[in-house]
Scaffold this active site. Structure first.
Site, PDB file in Angstrom:
ATOM      1  CB  THR A  57      -0.895  -0.032   1.262  1.00  0.00           C
ATOM      2  OG1 THR A  57      -1.807  -1.112   1.115  1.00  0.00           O
ATOM      3  CG2 THR A  57      -1.638   1.265   1.469  1.00  0.00           C
ATOM      4  CB  ALA A  88      -4.397  -3.799  -0.277  1.00  0.00           C
ATOM      5  CD  GLN A 130      -3.044  -7.833  -0.986  1.00  0.00           C
ATOM      6  OE1 GLN A 130      -2.811  -6.651  -0.727  1.00  0.00           O
ATOM      7  NE2 GLN A 130      -2.549  -8.825  -0.261  1.00  0.00           N
ATOM      8  CG  HIS A 207      -5.377  -8.391   1.699  1.00  0.00           C
ATOM      9  ND1 HIS A 207      -4.834  -9.148   2.717  1.00  0.00           N
ATOM     10  CD2 HIS A 207      -4.816  -7.152   1.813  1.00  0.00           C
ATOM     11  CE1 HIS A 207      -3.986  -8.400   3.421  1.00  0.00           C
ATOM     12  NE2 HIS A 207      -3.953  -7.191   2.894  1.00  0.00           N
ATOM     13  CG  HIS A 210      -1.443  -8.300   6.745  1.00  0.00           C
ATOM     14  ND1 HIS A 210      -0.812  -7.773   5.654  1.00  0.00           N
ATOM     15  CD2 HIS A 210      -0.601  -9.236   7.238  1.00  0.00           C
ATOM     16  CE1 HIS A 210       0.370  -8.362   5.494  1.00  0.00           C
ATOM     17  NE2 HIS A 210       0.512  -9.254   6.446  1.00  0.00           N
ATOM     18  CE1 TYR A 212      -6.536  -3.620   6.888  1.00  0.00           C
ATOM     19  CE2 TYR A 212      -4.937  -5.108   5.872  1.00  0.00           C
ATOM     20  CZ  TYR A 212      -5.250  -3.889   6.460  1.00  0.00           C
ATOM     21  OH  TYR A 212      -4.284  -2.933   6.637  1.00  0.00           O
ATOM     22  NE  ARG A 299      10.982 -14.127   8.805  1.00  0.00           N
ATOM     23  CZ  ARG A 299      11.921 -14.732   8.106  1.00  0.00           C
ATOM     24  NH1 ARG A 299      12.818 -15.462   8.702  1.00  0.00           N
ATOM     25  NH2 ARG A 299      11.952 -14.603   6.795  1.00  0.00           N
ATOM     26  CB  ALA A 327       5.750 -12.608   2.217  1.00  0.00           C
ATOM     27  N   GLY A 328       7.864 -12.068   4.447  1.00  0.00           N
ATOM     28  CA  GLY A 328       7.980 -11.511   5.779  1.00  0.00           C
ATOM     29  C   GLY A 328       9.363 -11.637   6.369  1.00  0.00           C
ATOM     30  N   GLY A 329      10.124 -10.539   6.281  1.00  0.00           N
ATOM     31  CA  GLY A 329      11.423 -10.492   6.935  1.00  0.00           C
ATOM     32  C   GLY A 329      12.525 -11.218   6.180  1.00  0.00           C
ATOM     33  N   GLY A 350       8.887  -7.149   0.499  1.00  0.00           N
ATOM     34  CA  GLY A 350       8.159  -5.900   0.637  1.00  0.00           C
ATOM     35  C   GLY A 350       9.097  -4.712   0.659  1.00  0.00           C
TER      36      GLY A 350
HETATM   37  C1  LIG Z   1       4.565   0.208   3.137  1.00  0.00           C
HETATM   38  C2  LIG Z   1       3.939  -1.136   3.281  1.00  0.00           C
HETATM   39  C3  LIG Z   1       2.713  -1.391   2.713  1.00  0.00           C
HETATM   40  C4  LIG Z   1       2.145  -2.654   2.783  1.00  0.00           C
HETATM   41  N1  LIG Z   1       0.955  -2.905   2.153  1.00  0.00           N
HETATM   42  C5  LIG Z   1       0.455  -4.162   2.105  1.00  0.00           C
HETATM   43  C6  LIG Z   1      -0.695  -4.460   1.326  1.00  0.00           C
HETATM   44  O1  LIG Z   1      -1.262  -3.603   0.643  1.00  0.00           O
HETATM   45  N2  LIG Z   1      -1.136  -5.729   1.329  1.00  0.00           N
HETATM   46  C7  LIG Z   1      -0.524  -6.719   2.066  1.00  0.00           C
HETATM   47  O2  LIG Z   1      -0.980  -7.868   2.031  1.00  0.00           O
HETATM   48  N3  LIG Z   1       0.576  -6.463   2.782  1.00  0.00           N
HETATM   49  C8  LIG Z   1       1.103  -5.232   2.797  1.00  0.00           C
HETATM   50  N4  LIG Z   1       2.261  -4.980   3.461  1.00  0.00           N
HETATM   51  C9  LIG Z   1       3.036  -6.114   4.011  1.00  0.00           C
HETATM   52  C10 LIG Z   1       4.083  -6.548   2.975  1.00  0.00           C
HETATM   53  O3  LIG Z   1       3.472  -7.113   1.828  1.00  0.00           O
HETATM   54  C11 LIG Z   1       5.036  -7.597   3.571  1.00  0.00           C
HETATM   55  O4  LIG Z   1       4.336  -8.746   3.935  1.00  0.00           O
HETATM   56  C12 LIG Z   1       5.770  -7.013   4.770  1.00  0.00           C
HETATM   57  O5  LIG Z   1       6.379  -5.779   4.435  1.00  0.00           O
HETATM   58  C13 LIG Z   1       6.866  -7.969   5.272  1.00  0.00           C
HETATM   59  O6  LIG Z   1       7.766  -8.265   4.240  1.00  0.00           O
HETATM   60  P1  LIG Z   1       9.228  -7.553   4.171  1.00  0.00           P
HETATM   61  O7  LIG Z   1       9.944  -7.949   5.439  1.00  0.00           O
HETATM   62  O8  LIG Z   1       9.846  -8.170   2.935  1.00  0.00           O
HETATM   63  O9  LIG Z   1       9.006  -6.101   4.075  1.00  0.00           O
HETATM   64  C14 LIG Z   1       2.821  -3.700   3.469  1.00  0.00           C
HETATM   65  C15 LIG Z   1       4.048  -3.434   4.079  1.00  0.00           C
HETATM   66  C16 LIG Z   1       4.612  -2.178   3.992  1.00  0.00           C
HETATM   67  C17 LIG Z   1       5.951  -1.944   4.642  1.00  0.00           C
END
Ligand SMILES: Cc1cc2nc3c(=O)[nH]c(=O)nc-3n(C[C@H](O)[C@H](O)[C@H](O)COP(=O)(O)O)c2cc1C
Length: 401
Positions: A57, A88, A130, A207, A210, A212, A299, A327-329, A350
């Site tokens: 986002t 999203a 998404q 989606h 998170h 929602y 995590r 995904a994530g970290g 992300g």
């Molecule tokens: C600025 C920002 C916007 C995000 N927007 C969304 C989103 O629109 N939809 C979603 O499922 N996750 C969203 N996320 C979560 C990311 O998709 C991702 O899961 C999260 O940043 C962890 O991954 P990373 O460690 O690679 O950043 C967002 C995260 C950030 C930092």
């Protein structure tokens, strides 16, 4: 030795699907291919590597309409044969909860997405949208006629600090959806998926993560319903699976993915048995034969904060029959390990992708990464913190290559 020279020569002058011509220096000649950068067949889509743009986002879609500056933003992050998941995108006028987030329920929005999708396709990217409903993570200011947000429950949400660590967000207590209203929301997702196809997207990611709307039904710390959408695990997952079924029937299972975060507790949306929930969902999803399941690592304590954690996505990865995206970290080495150890088929990035438009190339070359700037994640500026992160090769600036 001679073989080594030949293979360096081969890689130096061979066309590489996402790095372009002559772009790998001798040192990077992959004697052993980097698992994260090997091709992958995602259903009918031939990916040239496994580094996925996670949905992000960015709040630069004024009045919920995608803007021309998103053409450059997504095009910069496109590589030939790379998978991108768009930010999203609201399925209806009740789906929004933040300023300037895009939608896909009006013709104006569909038409506005088209040049963005075209730009991604022109560079050989595969682009999924998404589709999203925030449910109670909203305020009456974002709702039609100032009405209250809808949810599985009428339990209110406490004010939150956003992941940029700056903004404090207040929410309007939601209204519990009546049972007979639920088919209408399912239909909004179906229509949004149809609109995404009309805009030219290759598929949609539902989606379901998170905190929602879909999670507000799935998780027992929020869902306090007594109808067939509440109580048992089967009942709590019913709404999400009805959305999946409707979207699959509309656009075909080979164009449908879903994002889930059973372990997360964002927006006070937790479950007492997240592993059981995750396993139930992937087993149920197997019946629909959807293309992928995209799961967020346990995590991730918040959208932008990583903690040490004993839980793993592996049981869900093993149980799911389709493509599994984690995904994530993740950093480069973590992503390489996940693919090498078969813990994921693809890895979504992300924040690193937000700040490094040429992330797959940097990973291929093991090049240094730009740092991301949290304070510009969610500002509405069409350039700052959006399209001004530098490329490794400044000359091309992402427009030409
Ligand atoms: C600025 C920002 C916007 C995000 N927007 C969304 C989103 O629109 N939809 C979603 O499922 N996750 C969203 N996320 C979560 C990311 O998709 C991702 O899961 C999260 O940043 C962890 O991954 P990373 O460690 O690679 O950043 C967002 C995260 C950030 C930092």
């Amino acid at each position: 030795m001679i073989l080594g020279v030949i293979s360096n020569h081969f890689y130096k002058y061979h066309y590489h699907p996402f790095l372009g011509h002559n772009s790998i220096p001798d040192m990077a000649a992959p004697q052993h291919p980097i698992p994260l950068l090997t091709p992958y067949k995602l259903g009918k889509f031939n990916l040239s590597h496994r580094v996925v743009l996670a949905p992000l986002t960015r709040q630069r879609s004024y009045n919920n309409v995608p803007q021309p500056h998103a053409v450059l933003y997504y095009s910069q992050r496109t590589s030939n044969g790379g998978l991108l998941i768009a930010e999203a995108t609201g399925v209806s006028d009740t789906a929004q909860g933040y300023p300037q987030t895009p939608g896909i329920w009006t013709q104006e929005q569909v038409q506005a997405w088209k040049p963005i999708v075209d730009a991604v396709h022109a560079k050989g990217g595969v682009f999924f949208c998404q589709i999203w409903h925030v449910g109670r993570v909203s305020h009456s200011d974002y709702q039609p006629n100032g009405q209250v947000p809808i949810s599985s429950t009428d339990k209110p949400l406490s004010p939150q600090i956003r992941s940029n660590g700056i903004d404090k967000v207040e929410f309007t207590p939601p209204r519990r959806l009546r049972t007979d209203e639920i088919p209408g929301i399912v239909n909004d997702f179906r229509l949004a998926a149809r609109n995404a196809m009309e805009a030219g997207f290759d598929g949609v990611e539902i989606h379901g993560a998170h905190g929602y709307l879909l999670e507000q039904f799935m998780k027992d710390k929020v869902n306090d319903r007594t109808d067939e959408y509440g109580g048992s695990l089967e009942n709590r997952c019913r709404f999400a699976l009805e959305v999946v079924e409707a979207v699959v029937n509309e656009i075909g299972a080979d164009r449908v993915g879903i994002r889930l975060s059973p372990f997360a507790e964002y927006s006070e949306c937790g479950d007492s048995n997240p592993k059981q929930l995750g396993l139930y969902m992937v087993n149920a999803l197997n019946k629909y034969g959807i293309l992928y399941c995209h799961m967020v690592e346990p995590r991730m304590k918040t959208v932008g904060e990583k903690i040490e954690c004993p839980y793993s996505l592996v049981p869900m990865r093993k149980a799911f029959n389709g493509t599994f995206i984690a995904a994530g970290g993740y950093d480069r080495q973590d992503g390489i390990n996940a693919v090498a150890q078969d813990r994921a088929d693809l890895v979504a990035y992300g924040r690193f992708f937000l700040a490094n438009p040429d992330l797959p190339k940097r990973f291929a070359l093991d090049a240094p990464l730009n740092k991301y700037h949290r304070d510009t994640f969610y500002i509405s500026d069409p350039v700052l913190g959006y399209t001004d992160y530098p490329f490794l090769d400044q000359e091309t600036n992402g427009v030409a290559s």
